[in-house]
Design a protein around this motif. Sequence first.
Motif: not given
Ligand code: GRF
Length: 194
Positions: A18-22, A92-93, A113, A176, A179
Motif C-alpha cells: 500500500g502506501t508504504g509508510s512503514n 509492512a502492509g 506488523i 499508524l 506502528e
Molecule cells: C498498517 O496499518 C499495517 O499495520 C497493516 O497495513 C498498514 C500498512 O500501512 N498491516 P503502510 O502501507 O505501511 O502505510
Amino acid sequence: MVKLIGYKKIKTAVFTSGTGSNLINLIKFSHSKKSPIKIQLVISNNKNTKGINYAKRLRIKNKTFYYEKNKNPEKLILKELKLNKIDLICLAGFMKILSSNFIKEFKGKILNIHPSLLPKYKGLNTHNRAIRNNENYSGCTVHYVNSRLDSGKIILQKKVKISKNDNHITLKAKILKQEHILYPKAIIKLFSNS
Ligand code: GRF
C-alpha cells in the motif's frame, strides 16, 4: 532465529503493497546507528506507491511482482530473496497471504506488523471492528509469521486509546503513528546485542 553476528547488519527484505509508510519508516530506522538491520531489498505487488518511490530515490533494490500476471509469484520472490542472501523478512502492509511452503523456507525469520491488539481482530478492517465493538483500546502488534493468519508469537504490542470521537480514519492514523515507533523497537528487542 536470526542472530546478529559481530557488527554485521542483518540483510533484510521489506514486503509492501500500500502506501508504504512503514516501509519508509523502516528505511529511515535502518540508516540509524542503532539499527541491527540493513534493508537490502524491497518486494512489492504494486508499483509507484509512495514507499516504493522513496526506496527508488535512495537506490534500494526493489522488485514488483504482479500476482495477477504470474503463475507462481512466490517462486520468483524466493529466488530474489536467495539471490540477495536475505536473512530477515519484514512484512509492512503486504496484502498477499504467504503460503505455508514459503513460510517454511524462512521459518522464524518473518515478522509482521498488524493494526490491532492481537489476538483480537485478526485480518482486515480492524479499526472498524474495534470501534463497532465499543472497545476502549485498540493498538498494534509486531509478531512472528506462522502459517495461520496473524497468529504467530507476539514480540511487542502498543495500546492506543479509542476516544468517543474516533472513526476508522482517525483511529488508523493514531495507530499508524504508534506502528512507526513499535516496529523498530521490536527489531531492536530481537536483534540488538547490547
Ligand atoms: C498498517 O496499518 C499495517 O499495520 C497493516 O497495513 C498498514 C500498512 O500501512 N498491516 P503502510 O502501507 O505501511 O502505510
